[in-house]
Design a protein around this motif. Structure first.
Motif, mmCIF file in Angstrom:
data_model
loop_
_atom_site.group_PDB
_atom_site.id
_atom_site.type_symbol
_atom_site.label_atom_id
_atom_site.label_comp_id
_atom_site.label_asym_id
_atom_site.label_seq_id
_atom_site.Cartn_x
_atom_site.Cartn_y
_atom_site.Cartn_z
ATOM 1 N N LEU A 1 0.559 -1.028 0.016
ATOM 2 C CA LEU A 1 -0.079 0.424 0.124
ATOM 3 C C LEU A 1 0.971 1.248 0.030
ATOM 4 O O LEU A 1 1.832 1.825 0.948
ATOM 5 C CB LEU A 1 -1.077 -0.446 1.318
ATOM 6 C CG LEU A 1 -1.731 1.195 1.664
ATOM 7 C CD1 LEU A 1 -3.286 1.499 0.450
ATOM 8 C CD2 LEU A 1 -2.623 0.951 2.593
ATOM 9 N N ALA A 2 0.853 1.745 -0.443
ATOM 10 C CA ALA A 2 1.997 3.149 -1.141
ATOM 11 C C ALA A 2 1.157 4.330 0.131
ATOM 12 O O ALA A 2 -0.084 4.095 0.046
ATOM 13 C CB ALA A 2 1.294 3.905 -2.284
ATOM 14 N N THR A 3 2.444 5.209 0.861
ATOM 15 C CA THR A 3 2.164 5.707 2.103
ATOM 16 C C THR A 3 3.245 7.005 1.732
ATOM 17 O O THR A 3 4.349 6.981 1.430
ATOM 18 C CB THR A 3 2.335 4.834 2.889
ATOM 19 O OG1 THR A 3 1.424 5.675 3.774
ATOM 20 C CG2 THR A 3 3.564 4.388 3.536
ATOM 21 N N GLY A 4 2.483 7.773 2.390
ATOM 22 C CA GLY A 4 3.747 8.947 2.624
ATOM 23 C C GLY A 4 3.668 9.213 4.340
ATOM 24 O O GLY A 4 4.329 10.082 4.666
ATOM 25 N N GLN A 5 3.537 7.861 5.202
ATOM 26 C CA GLN A 5 3.125 8.021 6.607
ATOM 27 C C GLN A 5 3.958 6.683 6.917
ATOM 28 O O GLN A 5 4.305 5.675 6.673
ATOM 29 C CB GLN A 5 2.012 8.013 6.930
ATOM 30 C CG GLN A 5 1.037 7.976 6.414
ATOM 31 C CD GLN A 5 -0.427 8.509 7.587
ATOM 32 O OE1 GLN A 5 -0.608 8.369 8.602
ATOM 33 N NE2 GLN A 5 -1.354 8.927 6.851
ATOM 34 N N GLN B 1 1.340 13.977 15.338
ATOM 35 C CA GLN B 1 1.973 16.021 15.128
ATOM 36 C C GLN B 1 3.373 15.384 15.070
ATOM 37 O O GLN B 1 4.337 15.693 14.070
ATOM 38 C CB GLN B 1 1.734 16.574 16.688
ATOM 39 C CG GLN B 1 0.022 17.405 15.873
ATOM 40 C CD GLN B 1 -0.115 17.874 17.770
ATOM 41 O OE1 GLN B 1 0.670 18.012 18.290
ATOM 42 N NE2 GLN B 1 -1.980 18.705 17.458
ATOM 43 N N ALA B 2 3.947 14.090 15.918
ATOM 44 C CA ALA B 2 5.400 13.584 16.299
ATOM 45 C C ALA B 2 5.617 13.327 14.190
ATOM 46 O O ALA B 2 6.824 13.856 14.237
ATOM 47 C CB ALA B 2 5.333 13.023 17.131
ATOM 48 N N SER B 3 5.284 12.187 14.181
ATOM 49 C CA SER B 3 4.947 12.159 12.816
ATOM 50 C C SER B 3 5.135 13.419 11.782
ATOM 51 O O SER B 3 6.038 13.104 10.708
ATOM 52 C CB SER B 3 4.109 10.937 12.723
ATOM 53 O OG SER B 3 3.778 9.919 13.569
ATOM 54 N N LEU B 4 4.109 13.795 12.256
ATOM 55 C CA LEU B 4 4.380 15.091 10.653
ATOM 56 C C LEU B 4 5.201 15.473 10.986
ATOM 57 O O LEU B 4 5.518 16.005 9.779
ATOM 58 C CB LEU B 4 2.586 15.829 10.876
ATOM 59 C CG LEU B 4 2.157 16.588 9.479
ATOM 60 C CD1 LEU B 4 1.694 15.606 9.110
ATOM 61 C CD2 LEU B 4 1.345 17.558 9.833
ATOM 62 N N ASP C 1 9.863 17.476 6.794
ATOM 63 C CA ASP C 1 11.190 17.702 7.597
ATOM 64 C C ASP C 1 12.008 16.789 6.738
ATOM 65 O O ASP C 1 13.240 17.114 6.327
ATOM 66 C CB ASP C 1 11.814 17.661 8.988
ATOM 67 C CG ASP C 1 12.941 18.302 9.194
ATOM 68 O OD1 ASP C 1 13.719 19.139 8.389
ATOM 69 O OD2 ASP C 1 13.804 17.737 9.621
ATOM 70 N N VAL C 2 11.543 15.471 5.769
ATOM 71 C CA VAL C 2 11.762 14.816 4.904
ATOM 72 C C VAL C 2 12.893 13.761 5.893
ATOM 73 O O VAL C 2 14.257 13.843 5.681
ATOM 74 C CB VAL C 2 12.177 15.434 3.920
ATOM 75 C CG1 VAL C 2 12.455 13.876 2.594
ATOM 76 C CG2 VAL C 2 11.896 16.409 3.031
ATOM 77 N N ALA C 3 12.635 13.401 6.852
ATOM 78 C CA ALA C 3 13.289 13.039 7.707
ATOM 79 C C ALA C 3 14.404 11.595 7.327
ATOM 80 O O ALA C 3 15.038 10.990 7.271
ATOM 81 C CB ALA C 3 13.133 13.047 9.097
ATOM 82 N N LEU C 4 13.276 11.327 6.629
ATOM 83 C CA LEU C 4 13.065 9.871 5.777
ATOM 84 C C LEU C 4 11.670 9.836 5.075
ATOM 85 O O LEU C 4 11.016 10.609 4.924
ATOM 86 C CB LEU C 4 13.437 8.692 6.811
ATOM 87 C CG LEU C 4 12.025 8.444 8.143
ATOM 88 C CD1 LEU C 4 10.803 7.964 7.290
ATOM 89 C CD2 LEU C 4 12.673 7.228 8.747
ATOM 90 N N VAL C 5 12.098 9.123 3.913
ATOM 91 C CA VAL C 5 10.896 8.890 2.920
ATOM 92 C C VAL C 5 10.662 7.910 3.062
ATOM 93 O O VAL C 5 11.035 6.568 2.327
ATOM 94 C CB VAL C 5 11.720 8.877 1.524
ATOM 95 C CG1 VAL C 5 10.523 9.212 0.269
ATOM 96 C CG2 VAL C 5 12.651 10.749 1.604
ATOM 97 N N PRO C 6 8.833 7.539 3.585
ATOM 98 C CA PRO C 6 8.271 6.582 3.370
ATOM 99 C C PRO C 6 7.817 6.180 2.361
ATOM 100 O O PRO C 6 7.126 7.002 1.383
ATOM 101 C CB PRO C 6 6.637 7.318 4.075
ATOM 102 C CG PRO C 6 7.511 8.000 5.356
ATOM 103 C CD PRO C 6 8.365 8.674 4.411
ATOM 104 N N LEU C 7 8.298 4.926 1.878
ATOM 105 C CA LEU C 7 7.406 3.843 0.477
ATOM 106 C C LEU C 7 5.792 3.803 0.170
ATOM 107 O O LEU C 7 5.327 4.292 -0.036
ATOM 108 C CB LEU C 7 8.623 3.205 0.173
ATOM 109 C CG LEU C 7 9.975 4.824 0.445
ATOM 110 C CD1 LEU C 7 11.635 3.693 -0.397
ATOM 111 C CD2 LEU C 7 9.938 5.464 -1.136
#
Length: 535
Positions: A331-335, A488-491, A496-502
């Motif tokens: 499942l594609a995601t951004g989180q 909020q912490a996740s967002l 900040d693009v701390a990492l890139v969820p895929l």
């Protein structure tokens, strides 16, 4: 008369031979039916249950060792060695153990063994994430009596029971001086779990036998042959040939075939495992395996610029990866969490690939011609891991970031990633607690060994806002408020693009048609839950 007797004797002998021959395959079949042969894609790095906070290690540990609490297929808490637990206001938690729990050798399991387990964990150093993350909130242990233990915390700790559902319990008398090598040899691989240790060949297999004195429901299988078959094709071939009865991590190329074959059964669900790319923004030049567009040295680390990190994220077509590389088994995601899960961020759509905007951001950051970078990943650990890094490497190259891909065995890759030898890497976290709390604490919180923060923070990322919100969430006893804080912490980390969820990887299993298994969101292979179908 003599002839009649002779014929009768020959007839009787023949009957005995036929009966004996008939009995041979029956006996062999009965013996085989008592053994579950599993083909598992992820290797195990140790039998020591505290050596490495790794899913494959943990599922092997939980065959041999129990936890105070456990979780069901939907990651909901259930009793384990503890029959009950309660919050002591904001001071901590009290656990009441079951009666008459014993280790495999007959040694009683008591509350003091819980205390010992928590003492041992900080002394064990492995190659990656540490169990110190799970016991970090505990400031003091009080052994009230043989069956009651109180864990006092430095601050309110609503998730401590969840954390403890993943901490295998050991015994002071049995394991006080035990080393990791002692566990791997089997000498002290003695737990309270449903199976007993038989043998272990690193990288190949673990063999266990049923614990006939187990306190809980006894497994259906007299023995389990847990084979580590990291090659996708070989794992499927083993199932098709009947060499194994059950496999995990079905290769996506074989998924439709197995679904259509009436000899087999497929179990699947969206997992809690998020795959992501880490970007080492904290390194100062020279950054290993990075160079300017012309191959010369870099004066600064491009990844330190948030615009560059956003460009790399925007260059990735997540939906295309899910469609073509993962063949819809993700499942594609951004989180970090799937829809419907605790701490999932509503109204946060999957990022749409935008190569033009990515190129513009690179130019604004001072890299109109791009730069050179190495993207690393494993080639034997997760579904299509090497194909995913290849696909992303091509997408980055298209926006001008010339990407060299290194896909290697996980055992080699993870050590190098931990030593920060790669500026970018495909990594993952299984949010088996059912929310984003452990990922935030382990992967994204500022590293602090004494407090157990950032145990898997391989890029040494540090963000004060992420730290603050994560810290508030771990002390918040109100579920609704904690949910908002984790979102909020996740967002804050995602923006900040701390990492890139895929994408969130599907959990997939295939097995003989006469077996059943409830697909688990935490991806765990649990041989006690593999059962024969009712006939």
């Amino acid at each position: 008369m003599r002839q009649h007797v002779r014929r009768s004797t020959r007839s009787g002998a023949l009957r005995h031979v036929i009966a004996a021959l008939a009995a041979l395959p029956l006996s062999a079949g009965m013996a085989a039916a008592q053994t579950l042969n599993m083909g598992i894609g992820s290797p195990v790095s140790s039998i020591d249950p505290h050596y490495h906070l790794l899913r494959s290690n943990s599922e092997v540990s939980q065959m041999l060792f129990d936890t105070l609490l456990t979780t069901d297929a939907q990651a909901q808490l259930r009793p384990g060695l503890a029959e009950s637990w309660r919050a002591m206001g904001e001071e901590g938690w009290e656990f009441r153990l079951r009666e008459n729990i014993r280790f495999h050798d007959g040694t009683p399991f008591t509350a003091d063994d819980v205390a010992f387990t928590l003492e041992r964990i900080p002394t064990i150093t492995g190659p990656g994430a540490s169990f110190t993350t799970h016991i970090r909130p505990v400031s003091r242990v009080e052994v009230v009596d043989a069956r009651t233990v109180r864990l006092y915390t430095r601050a309110p700790s609503p998730l401590l029971p969840v954390y403890l559902s993943q901490v295998p319990m050991l015994g002071r008398r049995l394991h006080a001086d035990a080393t990791t090598a002692d566990f791997n040899s089997g000498r002290v691989a003695i737990g309270t779990g449903p199976f007993r240790f038989s043998s272990y060949t690193p990288g190949d297999r673990l063999e266990v036998t049923r614990n006939e004195a187990y306190w809980g429901e006894k497994p259906e299988w007299a023995s389990v042959n847990y084979r580590m078959i990291s090659n996708d094709g070989a794992r499927t071939a083993a199932l098709l040939a009947g060499d194994v009865d059950f496999i995990d991590q079905i290769p996506t190329a074989d998924l439709d075939r197995l679904r259509a074959d009436n000899r087999f059964r497929v179990a699947e669900t969206t997992s809690l495992r998020v795959m992501y790319i880490t970007l080492d923004a904290e390194r100062t030049p020279p950054v290993p395996q990075m160079a300017a567009a012309d191959g010369g040295p870099l004066q600064r680390n491009p990844l330190a610029d948030q615009r560059v990190r956003k460009a790399l994220s925007l260059a990735i077509d997540r939906r295309l990866i899910v469609e073509r590389v993962m063949q819809k088994a993700a499942l594609a995601t951004g989180q970090f969490m799937p829809p419907g899960a605790f701490s999932h961020i509503d109204n946060h759509p999957v990022p749409t690939a935008d190569a033009d905007t990515a190129r513009r951001l690179l130019a604004e950051a001072g890299y109109p011609q791009g730069f050179q970078i190495t993207l690393a990943g494993s080639n034997d650990r997760y579904m299509n891991d090497s194909r995913v890094v290849q696909a992303i490497g091509q997408m980055w190259t298209r926006i001008g970031v010339r990407t060299t891909v290194e896909a290697q065995p996980y055992a080699t890759f993870i050590g190098r990633a931990t030593r920060r030898e790669f500026p970018a890497a495909l990594l993952t976290w299984g949010n088996s607690t059912g929310d984003a709390s452990v990922l935030l604490n382990s992967v994204l919180r500022t590293r602090n060994r004494d407090r157990g923060h950032g145990a898997a923070n391989r890029t040494h990322y540090s963000n004060a806002e992420v730290d603050r919100l994560t810290g508030e969430a771990e002390r918040e006893m109100d579920d609704a408020k904690r949910d908002r804080l984790l979102q909020q912490a996740s967002l804050a980390a995602i923006d900040d693009v701390a990492l890139v969820p895929l994408y969130l990887q599907n959990a997939l299993w295939a097995m003989r048609r006469d077996l059943t298994y409830t697909a688990r969101a935490d991806e765990r292979n649990d041989p006690t839950a593999v059962r024969r179908t009712q006939r």
